[in-house]
Design a protein around this motif. Sequence first.
Motif, PDB file in Angstrom:
ATOM      1  N   THR A 251       0.828  -1.204   0.000  1.00  0.00           N
ATOM      2  CA  THR A 251       0.000   0.000   0.000  1.00  0.00           C
ATOM      3  C   THR A 251       0.861   1.252   0.000  1.00  0.00           C
ATOM      4  OG1 THR A 251      -0.108   0.277   2.410  1.00  0.00           O
ATOM      5  CG2 THR A 251      -1.664  -1.273   1.413  1.00  0.00           C
TER       6      THR A 251
ATOM      7  N   ASN B 125     -10.918   2.431   2.957  1.00  0.00           N
ATOM      8  CA  ASN B 125      -9.812   1.748   2.291  1.00  0.00           C
ATOM      9  C   ASN B 125      -9.103   0.785   3.229  1.00  0.00           C
ATOM     10  OD1 ASN B 125     -10.530   3.293   0.134  1.00  0.00           O
ATOM     11  ND2 ASN B 125      -8.601   4.410  -0.033  1.00  0.00           N
TER      12      ASN B 125
ATOM     13  N   THR C 222     -11.057  -2.362   3.306  1.00  0.00           N
ATOM     14  CA  THR C 222     -10.850  -3.086   2.056  1.00  0.00           C
ATOM     15  C   THR C 222      -9.523  -3.837   2.074  1.00  0.00           C
ATOM     16  OG1 THR C 222     -12.179  -1.513   0.798  1.00  0.00           O
ATOM     17  CG2 THR C 222     -10.604  -2.840  -0.448  1.00  0.00           C
TER      18      THR C 222
ATOM     19  N   SER D   8      -2.799   5.350  -1.203  1.00  0.00           N
ATOM     20  CA  SER D   8      -3.930   4.510  -0.786  1.00  0.00           C
ATOM     21  C   SER D   8      -4.935   5.267   0.063  1.00  0.00           C
ATOM     22  CB  SER D   8      -3.404   3.298   0.005  1.00  0.00           C
ATOM     23  OG  SER D   8      -2.503   2.527  -0.754  1.00  0.00           O
TER      24      SER D   8
ATOM     25  N   HIS E 287     -10.317   7.849  -2.907  1.00  0.00           N
ATOM     26  CA  HIS E 287     -11.190   7.042  -3.759  1.00  0.00           C
ATOM     27  C   HIS E 287     -10.435   6.487  -4.964  1.00  0.00           C
ATOM     28  CE1 HIS E 287     -14.909   5.774  -5.675  1.00  0.00           C
ATOM     29  NE2 HIS E 287     -14.605   6.479  -6.751  1.00  0.00           N
TER      30      HIS E 287
ATOM     31  N   TYR F 238      -3.908  -0.334  -4.240  1.00  0.00           N
ATOM     32  CA  TYR F 238      -2.976  -1.232  -3.558  1.00  0.00           C
ATOM     33  C   TYR F 238      -2.381  -2.163  -4.600  1.00  0.00           C
ATOM     34  CZ  TYR F 238      -6.657  -4.895  -3.369  1.00  0.00           C
ATOM     35  OH  TYR F 238      -7.623  -5.824  -3.678  1.00  0.00           O
TER      36      TYR F 238
ATOM     37  N   TRP G 223      -7.405  -0.532  -8.047  1.00  0.00           N
ATOM     38  CA  TRP G 223      -7.977   0.735  -7.590  1.00  0.00           C
ATOM     39  C   TRP G 223      -9.112   0.476  -6.621  1.00  0.00           C
ATOM     40  CZ3 TRP G 223      -5.384   0.535 -12.110  1.00  0.00           C
ATOM     41  CH2 TRP G 223      -4.589   1.633 -12.441  1.00  0.00           C
ATOM     42  N   PHE G 224      -9.133   1.223  -5.533  1.00  0.00           N
ATOM     43  CA  PHE G 224     -10.218   1.079  -4.561  1.00  0.00           C
ATOM     44  C   PHE G 224     -11.567   1.382  -5.211  1.00  0.00           C
ATOM     45  CE2 PHE G 224      -6.599   1.877  -1.703  1.00  0.00           C
ATOM     46  CZ  PHE G 224      -6.739   0.805  -0.849  1.00  0.00           C
ATOM     47  N   SER G 225     -11.591   2.295  -6.163  1.00  0.00           N
ATOM     48  CA  SER G 225     -12.852   2.636  -6.823  1.00  0.00           C
ATOM     49  C   SER G 225     -13.433   1.448  -7.588  1.00  0.00           C
ATOM     50  CB  SER G 225     -12.638   3.817  -7.772  1.00  0.00           C
ATOM     51  OG  SER G 225     -11.648   3.518  -8.745  1.00  0.00           O
TER      52      SER G 225
ATOM     53  N   MET H 275     -13.384  -1.567  -6.468  1.00  0.00           N
ATOM     54  CA  MET H 275     -13.808  -2.576  -5.499  1.00  0.00           C
ATOM     55  C   MET H 275     -15.240  -2.346  -5.047  1.00  0.00           C
ATOM     56  SD  MET H 275     -11.107  -4.433  -5.269  1.00  0.00           S
ATOM     57  CE  MET H 275     -11.440  -5.411  -3.804  1.00  0.00           C
ATOM     58  N   GLU H 276     -15.838  -1.254  -5.477  1.00  0.00           N
ATOM     59  CA  GLU H 276     -17.181  -0.926  -4.978  1.00  0.00           C
ATOM     60  C   GLU H 276     -18.246  -1.774  -5.667  1.00  0.00           C
ATOM     61  OE1 GLU H 276     -17.439   3.218  -5.778  1.00  0.00           O
ATOM     62  OE2 GLU H 276     -16.102   3.766  -4.145  1.00  0.00           O
TER      63      GLU H 276
END
Length: 294
Positions: free
Chosen positions: A47, A56, A59, A262, A265, A269, A289-291, A293-294
Motif C-alpha cells: 500500500t 480503504n 478493504t 492509498s 477514492h 494497492y 484501484w479502490f474505486s 472494489m465498490e
Amino acid sequence: MPLPHLDLSSPDQVEEAFLRGASANRSAKCRRASIDVIEPPGTLIATGDLHDNPTNLETLVKAAALDSENPRHLMLHEIIHSDRLIQGMDFSYRALARVAALKANFPEHVHILLGNHELAQIVGAGIIKDGIKCVEAFNAGVEYAFGGETERVQKALDTFVRSLPIALRCVSARGDILCCHSLPSPGNMFRFDTTILTRELTDDDYQPRTGSAHFMVWGRGYDPEQLEDLVERWGINLFVLGHEKAEDGIKLIPPNAIVLNSDSHRGVYLPLDLEHPPTLEQAAGQVVWFSDME
C-alpha cells in the motif's frame, strides 16, 4: 475479516493495543534488526499512504484475508493525520490503535512501517498538510478523547511508533523488493547511514534533519543514479514507496521504483506474488484501484 474491535474511547484498551502492537513488532519472527523480512511463498498486499481512510483500510484488511487458511501479508504505513477533522481535531489515533491491535493478532503477516507523519508526531515536528497543523490537531484529538489519561496513552503511542520497522524486505530468488515509506533525497545521501537496514534504530536516527530514519521517511526527488546506487548497496530490484502525491494512485520512477497512494477514492494497492516479483512496468499493470472494489 473485520478489524479488531476496540473501545476507542477507553484509555485502557487503546494503551493496551499500542503496547501489544509494539511487543509484536519487536518479537515477530519476521523482524530482523530495523526491518521485517518475508519470503515466498505467498502474496503481499502493498500500500501507499493511508491517512486514516477507514473505508480503504477495511478493504485492505479484507483483501489480506488474515484469518483464512492462506493469509496474505499486509503492509501499511502513514496511518495517521486525516484531513477529515471534527471541530479542528484529528482522531486518527483510532486508526493507529486498530492497526496496532491487528499487528498483535497477526504478527507474522501484518507489517506496519514507519512513516514521516508518525515520526513527526512523536518528535513534535511541525507538519502542515492542506492548511492543517497535523501534530497539533492530532494532540487535540487525543486530549479531547482521554483528558487526564492523555499522557499514558501518548506514551504508549510513542512506544508503538518507535517499535515500527523502517522497511519490509521481500526476499526472492528472482530479485528482492523493498517496501518503505520513502528513500532519502539525493542531496542527503552523503549524510545517510546506508547500514540502517541491518542494525537497530537509535534515538539519533529519529532526530529531525540529522537522523537517518528521518532522512529515509522524508525523502523525495529520487534520481536514477541514486536508485542504482541503493540497488548495489542493498541488493534490491524493486522499491515500493509512498510519501509523494501520485496521479491516479501510482507514479513510476525509473529504473525501479513505484509510488503508491492509498488514501483516496482513486487510491490503489498492489498485490505482489512473492515467488514471481514483477518488473516496474508489470507492477504498474497489477495495481488495484479502490474505486473498482465498490
